[in-house]
Design a protein around this motif. Structure first.
Motif, PDB file in Angstrom:
ATOM      1  N   TRP A 163     -41.275  28.193  53.144  1.00  0.00           N
ATOM      2  CA  TRP A 163     -41.069  29.575  52.681  1.00  0.00           C
ATOM      3  C   TRP A 163     -39.618  29.853  52.312  1.00  0.00           C
ATOM      4  O   TRP A 163     -39.288  30.934  51.872  1.00  0.00           O
ATOM      5  N   LYS A 164     -38.729  28.885  52.512  1.00  0.00           N
ATOM      6  CA  LYS A 164     -37.327  29.116  52.182  1.00  0.00           C
ATOM      7  C   LYS A 164     -36.806  27.883  51.456  1.00  0.00           C
ATOM      8  O   LYS A 164     -36.379  26.906  52.088  1.00  0.00           O
ATOM      9  N   ALA A 196     -23.973  25.007  58.593  1.00  0.00           N
ATOM     10  CA  ALA A 196     -24.142  26.283  59.297  1.00  0.00           C
ATOM     11  C   ALA A 196     -24.757  27.309  58.346  1.00  0.00           C
ATOM     12  O   ALA A 196     -24.799  27.094  57.141  1.00  0.00           O
ATOM     13  N   GLY A 197     -25.241  28.397  58.915  1.00  0.00           N
ATOM     14  CA  GLY A 197     -25.719  29.493  58.076  1.00  0.00           C
ATOM     15  C   GLY A 197     -27.221  29.547  57.916  1.00  0.00           C
ATOM     16  O   GLY A 197     -27.946  28.702  58.447  1.00  0.00           O
ATOM     17  N   ASP A 198     -27.686  30.545  57.164  1.00  0.00           N
ATOM     18  CA  ASP A 198     -29.131  30.791  57.113  1.00  0.00           C
ATOM     19  C   ASP A 198     -29.874  29.873  56.142  1.00  0.00           C
ATOM     20  O   ASP A 198     -31.093  29.970  56.002  1.00  0.00           O
ATOM     21  N   HIS A 202     -29.169  27.317  61.253  1.00  0.00           N
ATOM     22  CA  HIS A 202     -29.568  28.585  61.864  1.00  0.00           C
ATOM     23  C   HIS A 202     -30.897  29.120  61.338  1.00  0.00           C
ATOM     24  O   HIS A 202     -31.426  30.088  61.871  1.00  0.00           O
ATOM     25  N   HIS A 205     -36.615  27.520  63.187  1.00  0.00           N
ATOM     26  CA  HIS A 205     -37.317  28.328  64.179  1.00  0.00           C
ATOM     27  C   HIS A 205     -37.727  27.515  65.406  1.00  0.00           C
ATOM     28  O   HIS A 205     -38.440  28.021  66.257  1.00  0.00           O
ATOM     29  N   LYS A 228     -26.578  23.728  66.119  1.00  0.00           N
ATOM     30  CA  LYS A 228     -26.372  25.158  66.400  1.00  0.00           C
ATOM     31  C   LYS A 228     -25.306  25.329  67.477  1.00  0.00           C
ATOM     32  O   LYS A 228     -24.438  26.199  67.363  1.00  0.00           O
ATOM     33  N   ALA A 232     -21.616  26.955  66.774  1.00  0.00           N
ATOM     34  CA  ALA A 232     -21.258  28.181  67.498  1.00  0.00           C
ATOM     35  C   ALA A 232     -19.868  28.044  68.118  1.00  0.00           C
ATOM     36  O   ALA A 232     -19.044  28.950  68.010  1.00  0.00           O
TER      37      ALA A 232
ATOM     38  N   MET B   1     -23.671  30.750  50.136  1.00  0.00           N
ATOM     39  CA  MET B   1     -23.294  31.660  51.213  1.00  0.00           C
ATOM     40  C   MET B   1     -21.769  31.746  51.303  1.00  0.00           C
ATOM     41  O   MET B   1     -21.089  30.745  51.223  1.00  0.00           O
ATOM     42  N   GLU B   9     -23.053  34.091  61.083  1.00  0.00           N
ATOM     43  CA  GLU B   9     -24.328  33.504  61.505  1.00  0.00           C
ATOM     44  C   GLU B   9     -24.161  32.730  62.809  1.00  0.00           C
ATOM     45  O   GLU B   9     -24.965  32.855  63.730  1.00  0.00           O
ATOM     46  N   TRP B  13     -25.728  33.730  66.449  1.00  0.00           N
ATOM     47  CA  TRP B  13     -26.600  32.804  67.192  1.00  0.00           C
ATOM     48  C   TRP B  13     -26.133  32.692  68.641  1.00  0.00           C
ATOM     49  O   TRP B  13     -26.932  32.760  69.572  1.00  0.00           O
ATOM     50  N   GLU B  82     -36.405  37.120  56.461  1.00  0.00           N
ATOM     51  CA  GLU B  82     -37.378  36.131  56.020  1.00  0.00           C
ATOM     52  C   GLU B  82     -38.656  36.741  55.468  1.00  0.00           C
ATOM     53  O   GLU B  82     -39.252  36.206  54.545  1.00  0.00           O
TER      54      GLU B  82
END
Lengths: 241, 119
Positions: A163-164, A196-198, A202, A205, A228, A232, B1, B9, B13, B82
Motif C-alpha cells: 500500500w506504500k 530513516a523516515g516514513d 519507520h 508495522h 529504528k 532514534a 522527504m 520521525e 518513534w 496511511e
C-alpha cells in the motif's frame, strides 16, 4: 507410485491482461514447483515465460506466488504445498509482470541502492585486513541477516510495500542493517539518513510477513527494529541531517 | 522527504516507545491495585476516600495522562497518514489537537480527583 496428474493453474499474460490457464502435469516423486513449471514449458507450451537459474536455492531468481503465498519454487516440494493435487502458480505480487511468471525487479533492487545497501570501504589495498572475530557481537548481528539471496519473496509478502509504493521494504532494510553492523563500513551517517523516515524503517508495522515467508529463515523485522533503535539514538545526538 | 522530517520521525518513534514503556508499567500498577483494593465490592465514595487528595496517586495518574497524550496521537498520525488522503500538515495539526485534548481533559480529571475528598 501410481500415475496421477496435477491440475496446475498458471498465470498467462502480463500485468494488465491475462488469466490463469489450467494444465495437466504428471505427478512425480520429489517433484518441485519449478519442475512443474519447467514441464509445462518443455512439454506443453514453449511460450511460457519464467525465470530460474541455479535450481538449488542459492540464486533467488525463481520466486513465484504458489497457492497464494510467495515461495522459492526450486525448493518448494509439490507434496508440501498441494497435497490435494491442485496447484496455482502466479507471478510475485507487487512487482510489475513482464510476461507470465517473470516480474520486473528493478524497483526492488533500486531500493537496495536507495537504502545505501552498498559497502563503503574505509581502507585501501595498502592497509592490513581488519581482524574481526566471528564471536564479536556486531559481527554476529550482521551474520544473522547476511544470507539474503535477493529473491524478493519478503518484499512480495509485505503489506506495507503493497500500500506504500515508496517504502524501501524488508530486503533493502535488512541489507542496510547488516552494513550498519559492519565495523569496516564508513558510510553510516549517509545510510541512517537514507533508511530513516516514513518511506524507510519507520513505516514498518512489524507484521512479520517477511519473516513468515523468507525461505532463508531470516528475520528482516528484527533488522528493521534494530534500524529504528539506531536511528532514534542518532536523531537524539543530532546525527541525522 | 526533507532532512528535518527524518529527525522528527525518528524522535517521534522514540517518544512513542518511551511512552509505551510508561503506559505498560502504569497499566500493570493500575490493574494490580484494583485487584488488591477490591474486597467484596468497592464504591466510588470509598475510592475517593482512600486515594482522593493523595499526592502520590495524583502524580501517578498525571504521568499516565501525559504518556497517553504522547503515545496515542503518534499512533493516530501513522494511521491517518496511511489510511486517508489528508496532507501530512493537516494530519500533524489534527494529532496536535488530539494530544492537547487528551492532556487537558486528562489532567483536569486528575486535578479534580485530587481536590475531591469525601467528608
Amino acid at each position: 507410485m501410481r500415475e496421477e496428474n496435477l491440475i496446475v493453474s498458471v498465470w498467462r499474460g502480463d500485468g494488465e491482461q491475462g488469466e490463469y490457464v489450467d494444465y495437466r502435469v504428471p505427478r512425480e516423486e520429489s517433484q518441485t514447483v519449478l519442475d512443474v513449471v519447467t514441464y509445462i514449458q518443455r512439454k506443453i507450451d514453449p511460450t511460457l515465460s519464467y525465470r530460474f537459474s541455479c535450481r538449488v536455492g542459492m540464486c533467488g531468481s525463481c520466486a513465484m506466488t504458489v497457492n497464494g503465498k510467495p515461495r522459492w519454487t526450486c525448493r518448494t516440494h509439490v507434496s508440501k504445498v498441494a497435497p490435494d493435487g491442485k496447484l496455482s502458480v502466479g507471478p510475485l505480487r507487487i512487482m510489475n509482470v513482464v510476461k507470465d511468471l517473470s516480474v520486473e525487479m528493478s524497483d526492488f533492487f533500486e531500493k537496495w541502492v536507495r537504502a545505501e545497501g552498498r559497502f563503503h570501504p574505509t581502507k585501501t589495498r595498502y592497509d592490513d585486513f581488519d581482524a574481526i572475530k566471528p564471536a564479536d557481537n556486531k559481527r554476529k548481528i550482521a551474520s544473522a541477516g547476511i544470507e539474503c539471496i535477493g529473491c524478493g519473496i519478503c518484499y512480495s509478502g509485505c503489506d506495507v510495500v503493497a500500500w506504500k509504493a515508496e517504502y524501501l521494504g524488508p530486503a533493502a532494510l535488512n541489507r542496510a542493517w547488516t552494513l550498519v553492523n559492519d565495523v569496516r563500513d564508513g558510510g553510516q551517517i549517509a545510510r541512517l539518513n537514507a533508511i530513516a523516515g516514513d518511506a524507510g524503517c519507520h513505516a514498518c508495522h512489524s507484521q512479520q510477513g517477511c519473516v513468515e515467508n523468507c525461505p532463508k529463515h531470516l528475520n528482516p523485522t528484527a533488522s528493521i527494529a534494530g534500524l529504528k533503535r539506531v536511528t532514534a539514538f542518532a536523531a537524539l545526538k543530532g546525527g541525522l541531517k | 522527504m526533507s532532512a528535518s522530517k527524518i529527525q522528527v520521525e525518528a524522535r517521534l518513534w522514540l517518544a512513542q516507545r518511551l511512552s509505551a514503556f510508561v503506559l505498560a508499567l502504569g497499566v500493570i500498577i493500575h490493574l494490580v491495585t484494583i485487584v488488591y483494593a477490591v474486597r467484596g465490592g468497592l464504591s466510588a465514595s470509598e475510592v475517593v476516600d482512600r486515594v482522593g487528595g493523595n499526592l502520590g496517586w495524583s502524580l501517578f495518574y498525571g504521568i499516565f495522562v501525559v504518556a497517553v497524550a504522547v503515545h496515542a496521537p503518534i499512533g493516530l498520525r501513522a494511521i491517518l497518514n496511511e489510511m486517508t488522503s489528508l496532507t501530512s500538515r493537516r494530519v500533524d495539526l489534527l494529532c496536535f489537537i488530539a494530544a492537547t485534548f487528551l492532556v487537558v481533559t486528562g489532567l483536569r480529571t486528575v486535578l479534580a480527583f485530587h481536590h475531591l475528598r469525601v467528608g
